[in-house]
Design an enzyme around this catalytic site. Sequence first.
Site, mmCIF file in Angstrom:
data_model
loop_
_atom_site.group_PDB
_atom_site.id
_atom_site.type_symbol
_atom_site.label_atom_id
_atom_site.label_comp_id
_atom_site.label_asym_id
_atom_site.label_seq_id
_atom_site.Cartn_x
_atom_site.Cartn_y
_atom_site.Cartn_z
ATOM 1 N N TYR A 23 0.861 -1.186 0.000
ATOM 2 C CA TYR A 23 0.000 0.000 0.000
ATOM 3 C C TYR A 23 0.893 1.230 0.000
ATOM 4 O O TYR A 23 1.635 1.470 0.957
ATOM 5 C CB TYR A 23 -0.876 -0.040 1.252
ATOM 6 C CG TYR A 23 -1.876 1.083 1.385
ATOM 7 C CD1 TYR A 23 -2.790 1.351 0.379
ATOM 8 C CD2 TYR A 23 -1.937 1.841 2.548
ATOM 9 C CE1 TYR A 23 -3.732 2.361 0.513
ATOM 10 C CE2 TYR A 23 -2.878 2.853 2.705
ATOM 11 C CZ TYR A 23 -3.768 3.109 1.681
ATOM 12 O OH TYR A 23 -4.699 4.105 1.819
ATOM 13 N N TYR A 177 -11.747 -4.140 7.074
ATOM 14 C CA TYR A 177 -10.438 -3.815 7.668
ATOM 15 C C TYR A 177 -10.563 -2.714 8.715
ATOM 16 O O TYR A 177 -10.119 -2.849 9.857
ATOM 17 C CB TYR A 177 -9.448 -3.376 6.574
ATOM 18 C CG TYR A 177 -8.140 -2.871 7.142
ATOM 19 C CD1 TYR A 177 -7.144 -3.760 7.511
ATOM 20 C CD2 TYR A 177 -7.922 -1.513 7.334
ATOM 21 C CE1 TYR A 177 -5.960 -3.306 8.066
ATOM 22 C CE2 TYR A 177 -6.744 -1.050 7.887
ATOM 23 C CZ TYR A 177 -5.761 -1.952 8.248
ATOM 24 O OH TYR A 177 -4.595 -1.497 8.811
ATOM 25 N N HIS A 178 -11.185 -1.602 8.334
ATOM 26 C CA HIS A 178 -11.264 -0.474 9.248
ATOM 27 C C HIS A 178 -12.250 -0.718 10.387
ATOM 28 O O HIS A 178 -12.179 -0.047 11.423
ATOM 29 C CB HIS A 178 -11.635 0.807 8.486
ATOM 30 C CG HIS A 178 -10.498 1.337 7.671
ATOM 31 N ND1 HIS A 178 -10.468 1.243 6.304
ATOM 32 C CD2 HIS A 178 -9.331 1.936 8.041
ATOM 33 C CE1 HIS A 178 -9.342 1.773 5.853
ATOM 34 N NE2 HIS A 178 -8.642 2.192 6.881
ATOM 35 N N LYS A 539 -11.071 17.394 15.902
ATOM 36 C CA LYS A 539 -10.279 16.771 14.845
ATOM 37 C C LYS A 539 -10.170 17.754 13.681
ATOM 38 O O LYS A 539 -11.058 17.820 12.833
ATOM 39 C CB LYS A 539 -10.913 15.457 14.384
ATOM 40 C CG LYS A 539 -10.681 14.313 15.358
ATOM 41 C CD LYS A 539 -10.914 12.958 14.739
ATOM 42 C CE LYS A 539 -9.947 12.620 13.617
ATOM 43 N NZ LYS A 539 -8.550 12.485 14.060
ATOM 44 N N ASP A 543 -8.374 14.244 8.422
ATOM 45 C CA ASP A 543 -8.137 12.923 8.999
ATOM 46 C C ASP A 543 -9.432 12.366 9.575
ATOM 47 O O ASP A 543 -10.035 12.963 10.462
ATOM 48 C CB ASP A 543 -7.063 13.025 10.090
ATOM 49 C CG ASP A 543 -6.930 11.750 10.899
ATOM 50 O OD1 ASP A 543 -7.091 10.665 10.314
ATOM 51 O OD2 ASP A 543 -6.662 11.844 12.111
ATOM 52 N N HIS A 545 -9.658 9.199 10.934
ATOM 53 C CA HIS A 545 -9.423 8.169 11.950
ATOM 54 C C HIS A 545 -9.850 8.722 13.307
ATOM 55 O O HIS A 545 -9.066 9.351 14.008
ATOM 56 C CB HIS A 545 -7.946 7.771 11.979
ATOM 57 C CG HIS A 545 -7.547 6.890 10.846
ATOM 58 N ND1 HIS A 545 -6.746 7.319 9.821
ATOM 59 C CD2 HIS A 545 -7.851 5.594 10.571
ATOM 60 C CE1 HIS A 545 -6.565 6.324 8.958
ATOM 61 N NE2 HIS A 545 -7.227 5.275 9.393
#
Length: 665
Positions: A23, A177-178, A539, A543, A545
């Site tokens: 990746y 995945y996340h 935040k 981003d 996350h």
Amino acid sequence: MREPKSEPRAPRTPDKPWIFRTYAGHSTAVKSNELYRRNLAKGQTGLSIAFDLPTQTGYDSDHELAKGEVGKVGVPVSHIGDMRALLAGIPLDQMNTSMTINATAAWLLSLYVAVADEQGAPRSKLTGTIQNDIIKEYLSRGTYVFPPDPSLRLIKDTIVFSYREVPKWNPTNVCSYHLQEAGATPVQELAYALATAIAVLDRVKASGEVPPDQFGQVVGRVSFFVNAGLRFITEICKMRAFVELWDEITLERYGVTTPKDRMFRYGVQVNSLGLTEPQPENNVYRILLEMLAVTLSKKARARAVQLPAWNEALGLPRPWDQQWSLRMQQILAYETDLLEYGDIFDGSTEIAAKVAALKAEAKAELATIDAMGGAVEAIDYMKRRLVESNTARLRHIETGEQIVVGVNKWTDTEPSPLTAGEGAIMVVDPAVEAEQVERLKAWRAQRDAKAVNAALAGLERAAKEGRNIMEPSIACAKAGVTTGEWGSTLRKVFGEYRAPTGVAQAAVAGAGAGLEDVRKQVELASDKLGRRIKFLVGKPGLDGHSNGAEQIAVRARDCGMEVVYEGIRLTPSQIARAALDEAVHVVGLSILSGSHVPLVREVVERMRKEGLEEVPVVVGGIIPPEDAKTLKAMGVAAVYTPKDFQLNDIMSDIVKLVSVKSMAA
């Protein structure tokens, strides 16, 4: 008596290995292209393109929200010129390309197809994948743009287009995945991913745009992107459960009779959540064990594997670090005998029992989601459950119930030569952003403005009229339209969306959570202040996350603080204004994209302009030691990184900061 000789095993041709990917993408399209070609020369067999956050969220590199984010977590692609540079010298009819892109997947696929058309590569020969999973973006990753209904419409459009025009392409890659990175249990990962796939396929089927007798071809092109954690026996069983559940769903719900079209096809990146900042060399072992979970079982073996680098908890990996991960795959595939055998777990009663248990729990969770009306209607529910699961995971690490070597046990260590010296991690040159912006301005100046406007008008009409978005998007790509222009046109038609945070709805920690001391500190400090400590968690930038920010917000709430948390994607000016309007006592900023220095600087400067210089600012994220010094020199009161896993200690620090500031005032 001599034992009878066993018949020698006949030699067999080894199975073909999975696709080896890394990746990658950063800085500029030209630099990323150089990296791709080097990796392909080292034996990588497929591309896996990482895009920067502005590209992922449909902004040009010169947008206000893009400041500090250009080229950081991936490559900026603002127009077809960038895509040409990114893919220069790579024959697209011979390459299998994975593009990790969701909200703007239709646009990036359009750019890719437009470049393939220029190369003369037949669309029928293009192979690869776009992630194109928006529901997990609402739940975990945060790079969503549009509301659920138009987002599913865009996914449907890419699927129908690919079925007709790019039949070997995987137009949606349901990504669990996340979900695991956000704290999902194996059961939640199974259920939420499968519920997402069902929502997408139901939307395509309801459109009537694919003949019923050919719907199996659409199902056969749905792929998945999963996560594999360290409990690798459980992970092996999870993957076998995925295979069996998907076979059952596609047969029973969609009537797919061709076994090949019912196959569970998946790629994987193994768990990054478990990579540690302390003793990062231990991450090599973690990555290897996690890779075994998705390769050992032949019936549930990944079609493509990409591994994180050992030092990704510290910052961006260098090419050498990525090479090390690539070599791990090659050694397993070519130096061991793994690919010479059938499935080594068939007949195991332990494996069969665990698979059956996972399937039963996943089916129960799927039934709960189905009773709510499906994945879209259950977004709030799933988000709350993920926040709760992640809270439980962190609590187990804090209490030592879950051992993390080098973090909460055996923390004494020798200095690591791998992390010493300058250049131990890759740092993107700050000049990259300014150069990208200048190139973008030059691109806009030299193109045919009339052609651009006509293409955008065609895109807007298609969006409003409900026509397939793909061919108008490809026309936009060829006319020179930018990512931001494509995004703003569809924002105008579809609107924007703010996903639930899951914080307010998450269950409050009860007795036994070890919060008594911190709660007393909060009460004492609040009494002295004359009102409850008010904590703004923000935040800034793009981003998405949000896991860390959510856990800080939940813990602060559970400790008795009043918490202001509005989710992701805020400008520094919005955060400073909220700090003023809400009269907060402390501001906490969470940034994991590598953009902490410019974004924090701007937040601090704007707070000073608002007269809030006495309000302490704390920062959390993946922050190298030198950057931590820079932040503190700006006036940041405290910096927290993944090694700071004791959230109660962080809460105690925050109470002390507020108390000291209030006494000085």
